[in-house]
Design a protein around this motif. Structure first.
Motif, short mmCIF file in Angstrom:
data_model
loop_
_atom_site.label_atom_id
_atom_site.label_comp_id
_atom_site.label_asym_id
_atom_site.label_seq_id
_atom_site.Cartn_x
_atom_site.Cartn_y
_atom_site.Cartn_z
N VAL A 23 0.85 -1.20 0.00
CA VAL A 23 0.00 0.00 0.00
C VAL A 23 0.88 1.25 0.00
N LYS A 24 1.92 1.26 0.80
CA LYS A 24 2.82 2.41 0.84
C LYS A 24 3.50 2.61 -0.52
N GLN A 25 3.89 1.52 -1.14
CA GLN A 25 4.53 1.63 -2.45
C GLN A 25 3.56 2.17 -3.50
N LEU A 26 2.29 1.79 -3.42
CA LEU A 26 1.29 2.33 -4.35
C LEU A 26 1.13 3.83 -4.17
N ILE A 27 1.11 4.28 -2.92
CA ILE A 27 0.98 5.72 -2.66
C ILE A 27 2.23 6.46 -3.14
N ILE A 28 3.40 5.89 -2.90
CA ILE A 28 4.65 6.50 -3.36
C ILE A 28 4.66 6.58 -4.89
N PHE A 29 4.18 5.53 -5.55
CA PHE A 29 4.09 5.55 -7.01
C PHE A 29 3.14 6.65 -7.48
N SER A 30 2.01 6.81 -6.78
CA SER A 30 1.07 7.88 -7.11
C SER A 30 1.72 9.25 -6.93
N LEU A 31 2.51 9.40 -5.87
CA LEU A 31 3.23 10.66 -5.64
C LEU A 31 4.22 10.94 -6.77
N LEU A 32 4.89 9.90 -7.22
CA LEU A 32 5.83 10.06 -8.33
C LEU A 32 5.10 10.51 -9.59
N LEU A 33 3.96 9.89 -9.88
CA LEU A 33 3.19 10.28 -11.06
C LEU A 33 2.68 11.72 -10.94
N TYR A 34 2.17 12.08 -9.77
CA TYR A 34 1.70 13.45 -9.56
C TYR A 34 2.84 14.45 -9.71
N SER A 35 4.02 14.09 -9.25
CA SER A 35 5.18 14.97 -9.39
C SER A 35 5.49 15.21 -10.86
N ILE A 36 5.47 14.15 -11.64
CA ILE A 36 5.76 14.27 -13.07
C ILE A 36 4.68 15.11 -13.76
N VAL A 37 3.41 14.84 -13.46
CA VAL A 37 2.31 15.60 -14.06
C VAL A 37 2.41 17.07 -13.68
N ALA A 38 2.71 17.35 -12.41
CA ALA A 38 2.83 18.74 -11.96
C ALA A 38 3.97 19.44 -12.69
N LEU A 39 5.10 18.77 -12.85
CA LEU A 39 6.23 19.36 -13.57
C LEU A 39 5.88 19.63 -15.03
N VAL A 40 5.16 18.71 -15.64
CA VAL A 40 4.76 18.89 -17.05
C VAL A 40 3.82 20.09 -17.16
N HIS A 41 2.84 20.18 -16.28
CA HIS A 41 1.89 21.30 -16.34
C HIS A 41 2.60 22.63 -16.12
N VAL A 42 3.45 22.69 -15.12
CA VAL A 42 4.17 23.94 -14.83
C VAL A 42 5.09 24.30 -16.00
N SER A 43 5.77 23.31 -16.57
CA SER A 43 6.66 23.61 -17.69
C SER A 43 5.88 24.09 -18.91
N TRP A 44 4.70 23.53 -19.18
CA TRP A 44 3.87 24.02 -20.28
C TRP A 44 3.49 25.47 -20.07
N ILE A 45 3.10 25.78 -18.84
CA ILE A 45 2.70 27.17 -18.57
C ILE A 45 3.88 28.11 -18.69
N VAL A 46 5.01 27.74 -18.13
CA VAL A 46 6.21 28.61 -18.19
C VAL A 46 6.67 28.78 -19.63
N LEU A 47 6.68 27.71 -20.40
CA LEU A 47 7.13 27.79 -21.79
C LEU A 47 6.18 28.60 -22.68
N SER A 48 4.91 28.68 -22.27
CA SER A 48 3.95 29.40 -23.09
C SER A 48 3.89 30.90 -22.78
N ILE A 49 4.61 31.31 -21.75
CA ILE A 49 4.60 32.75 -21.37
C ILE A 49 5.52 33.53 -22.29
#
Length: 102
Positions: free
Chosen positions: A76-102
């Motif tokens: 269960v802990k590993q599943l949550i850690i995996f979810s955190l990793l995915l959220y981190s990647i998604v957050a970085l992608v979203h922020v980079s899209w916004i920064v690159l579009s400015i």
């Protein structure tokens, strides 16, 4: 290894952060949502999307409170850690899209 409550609080934070970044990115037409379920919610109402993300974060905080003294399996802990990793990647992608579009 971290306690389950700490992991759930981190997951709540990343969910809420992703919600705000996605909300502003879509509002200003800087990003697109690729999750088909969330895309449907966004097309219904962008504020509903933010309310849904906020509600999920509140649920995770409440869950963290009730599970704070509970021992959970490593799986269960590993599943949550995996979810955190995915959220981190998604957050970085979203922020980079916004920064690159400015």
């Amino acid at each position: 290894m971290m306690r389950i409550s700490t992991l759930l609080l981190y997951l709540s934070f990343f969910n809420l952060f992703d919600g705000f970044v996605t909300f502003f990115g879509i509002h200003f037409k800087k990003i697109e949502e690729f999750n088909p379920l969330m895309e449907r919610v966004i097309h219904m109402d962008l504020w509903l999307f933010l309310l849904l993300k906020g509600s999920l974060s509140i649920f995770l905080i409440i869950l963290a409170h009730f599970l704070r003294n509970l021992q959970v399996s490593l799986y269960v802990k590993q599943l949550i850690i995996f979810s955190l990793l995915l959220y981190s990647i998604v957050a970085l992608v979203h922020v980079s899209w916004i920064v690159l579009s400015i």
